[in-house]
Design a protein around this motif. Structure first.
Motif, short mmCIF file in Angstrom:
data_model
loop_
_atom_site.label_atom_id
_atom_site.label_comp_id
_atom_site.label_asym_id
_atom_site.label_seq_id
_atom_site.Cartn_x
_atom_site.Cartn_y
_atom_site.Cartn_z
N SER A 45 -1.52 -10.22 -2.97
CA SER A 45 -1.71 -8.77 -3.08
C SER A 45 -0.87 -8.03 -2.03
CB SER A 45 -3.19 -8.41 -2.91
OG SER A 45 -3.94 -8.98 -3.95
N VAL A 46 -0.77 -8.62 -0.85
CA VAL A 46 0.07 -7.99 0.20
C VAL A 46 1.49 -7.88 -0.33
CG1 VAL A 46 1.09 -8.26 2.50
CG2 VAL A 46 -1.33 -8.81 2.15
N ARG A 47 2.01 -8.96 -0.89
CA ARG A 47 3.38 -8.94 -1.43
C ARG A 47 3.54 -7.84 -2.45
NH1 ARG A 47 3.33 -14.73 -1.76
NH2 ARG A 47 4.41 -15.50 0.07
N GLU A 48 2.60 -7.79 -3.38
CA GLU A 48 2.70 -6.83 -4.47
C GLU A 48 2.61 -5.38 -3.98
OE1 GLU A 48 0.95 -7.94 -8.16
OE2 GLU A 48 0.60 -5.85 -8.76
N ILE A 49 1.71 -5.12 -3.05
CA ILE A 49 1.52 -3.73 -2.57
C ILE A 49 2.71 -3.30 -1.70
CG2 ILE A 49 0.01 -2.20 -1.22
CD1 ILE A 49 -0.93 -3.25 -4.18
N VAL A 50 3.23 -4.23 -0.91
CA VAL A 50 4.41 -3.91 -0.09
C VAL A 50 5.57 -3.57 -1.02
CG1 VAL A 50 6.13 -4.88 1.51
CG2 VAL A 50 3.69 -5.26 1.92
N GLU A 51 5.75 -4.38 -2.04
CA GLU A 51 6.85 -4.15 -2.99
C GLU A 51 6.67 -2.79 -3.69
OE1 GLU A 51 7.87 -7.57 -5.62
OE2 GLU A 51 7.83 -6.02 -7.18
N CYS A 52 5.46 -2.51 -4.09
CA CYS A 52 5.17 -1.25 -4.79
C CYS A 52 5.43 -0.05 -3.88
CB CYS A 52 3.72 -1.28 -5.27
SG CYS A 52 3.22 0.19 -6.16
N ALA A 53 4.97 -0.15 -2.63
CA ALA A 53 5.17 0.97 -1.68
C ALA A 53 6.66 1.19 -1.46
CB ALA A 53 4.45 0.68 -0.36
N ALA A 54 7.41 0.11 -1.32
CA ALA A 54 8.86 0.22 -1.09
C ALA A 54 9.54 0.85 -2.31
CB ALA A 54 9.45 -1.15 -0.78
N ILE A 89 4.48 -14.12 7.41
CA ILE A 89 5.39 -13.12 7.98
C ILE A 89 6.75 -13.78 8.24
CG2 ILE A 89 5.84 -11.74 10.06
CD1 ILE A 89 2.81 -11.03 10.00
N LYS A 90 6.71 -14.97 8.82
CA LYS A 90 7.95 -15.69 9.14
C LYS A 90 8.75 -15.96 7.87
CE LYS A 90 9.25 -20.02 11.29
NZ LYS A 90 8.68 -21.30 11.69
N LYS A 91 8.06 -16.46 6.84
CA LYS A 91 8.74 -16.81 5.57
C LYS A 91 9.27 -15.59 4.84
CE LYS A 91 6.29 -20.98 4.16
NZ LYS A 91 4.86 -20.95 3.86
N GLU A 92 8.62 -14.45 5.03
CA GLU A 92 9.00 -13.25 4.27
C GLU A 92 10.17 -12.49 4.87
OE1 GLU A 92 7.70 -12.06 1.21
OE2 GLU A 92 6.76 -14.02 1.20
N LEU A 103 9.54 -4.49 9.83
CA LEU A 103 8.20 -4.97 10.21
C LEU A 103 7.82 -4.45 11.59
CD1 LEU A 103 5.78 -6.97 9.70
CD2 LEU A 103 7.12 -8.63 11.02
N ASN A 104 6.61 -3.96 11.70
CA ASN A 104 6.04 -3.55 12.99
C ASN A 104 4.66 -4.19 13.09
OD1 ASN A 104 7.83 -0.83 13.53
ND2 ASN A 104 7.31 -1.02 11.38
#
Ligand code: IPE
Ligand code: IPE
Ligand code: MG
Length: 253
Positions: A45-54, A89-92, A103-104
């Motif tokens: 879900s983190v991946r999907e929401i980050v992608e959507c926000a971007a 985080i490292k892999k992304e 990233l912050n």
């Protein structure tokens, strides 16, 4: 995005959305699975929401991933969750760079194991030139910790003479917070049907619109995020003024 079912005004998007990602454990336990399985699915879900926000051009997205109080969970869960967060985080990092995402991290990184802290700092450094979405992970974060840290720094500066007590005001105070370089969120979403703030951005949320949904975090997808934005756009933000004043201001701008 095809068949857009949402009435979203692209000109009036929130600049900063904050999310309390809650309900991973219950999501897993409902299926008779280990809580860590919930955290693992929460990453999707983190991946999907980050992608959507971007994709939508949101400038700041703060995700509450681990609170100071979460250190009190069973050691097995703390270790599993911390490992998962730092590994992800490292892999992304390549994906973040590809999508121009910076990233912050906000939180007490001194509480993290040394290797996790250094992984995080290098991921932050590797994305610092990106100018698109600012992804702010709240990790080992709590608002009372942050406010007390700010007060300590202010006291030190007053003591050393670099800051005069009479010059302290809300604008100065906010420069001492971990979020000093980010605007306050316009919208805060909490998943999983809990109606509380759990020590998240207490100062910054003063005028934020709050959105609560029963959907648990692993089930929270793009459509839920867009639904929250649509709901936000229907609200009238008055900041202490009257509705009439807000309408008049809108007509004259
Ligand atoms: C959110 O899910 C993730 C963290 C707080 C780290 P939870 O782990 O709190 O899941 P629930 O609330 O117990 O279902
Ligand atoms: C808040 O969730 C913290 C994060 C989402 C990281 P919790 O699940 O820890 O909150 P409480 O304990 O139910 O208030
Ligand atoms: Mg929870």
């Amino acid at each position: 995005m095809s068949a857009q079912p949402f009435q979203i005004n692209k000109e009036a998007l929130p600049v900063h959305v904050a999310v309390i990602m809650d309900g991973n454990g219950r999501w897993a336990q409902e299926q008779g699975k280990d809580r860590l399985f919930g955290h693992l699915n929460g990453v999707e879900s983190v991946r999907e929401i980050v992608e959507c926000a971007a994709e939508w051009g949101i400038k700041y997205l703060t995700l509450y991933a681990f609170s100071t109080e979460n250190w009190d969970r069973p050691q097995y869960e703390v270790d599993g969750l911390m490992g998962l967060l730092v590994d992800t985080i490292k892999k992304e990092v390549p994906t973040l760079n590809k999508n121009n995402i910076r990233l912050n991290v906000i939180g007490d990184l001194e509480m993290l194991p040394a290797n996790a802290k250094s992984e995080l700092l290098s991921a932050i450094a590797e994305t610092e030139k990106n100018s698109g979405l600012n992804l702010i992970m709240a990790l080992s974060y709590s608002s009372r910790w942050e406010i007390v840290e700010a007060v300590k720094k202010i006291a030190t500066d007053v003591q050393s003479g670099s800051l005069k007590a009479e010059n302290i005001n809300p604008a100065v105070f906010q420069t001492y917070l971990t979020t000093a370089s980010f605007p306050d969120p316009e919208l805060m979403i909490r998943t999983s049907g809990e109606f509380r703030i759990s020590n998240f951005l207490l100062y910054q949320l003063a005028y934020t619109e709050l959105y609560f949904t029963p959907v648990t975090w692993p089930d929270f997808k793009k459509e839920h995020f867009l639904q929250a934005i649509e709901d936000y756009q229907k609200r009238e933000r008055r900041f202490g003024k009257t509705g009439q004043q807000i309408k008049t201001e809108k007509q004259t701008t």
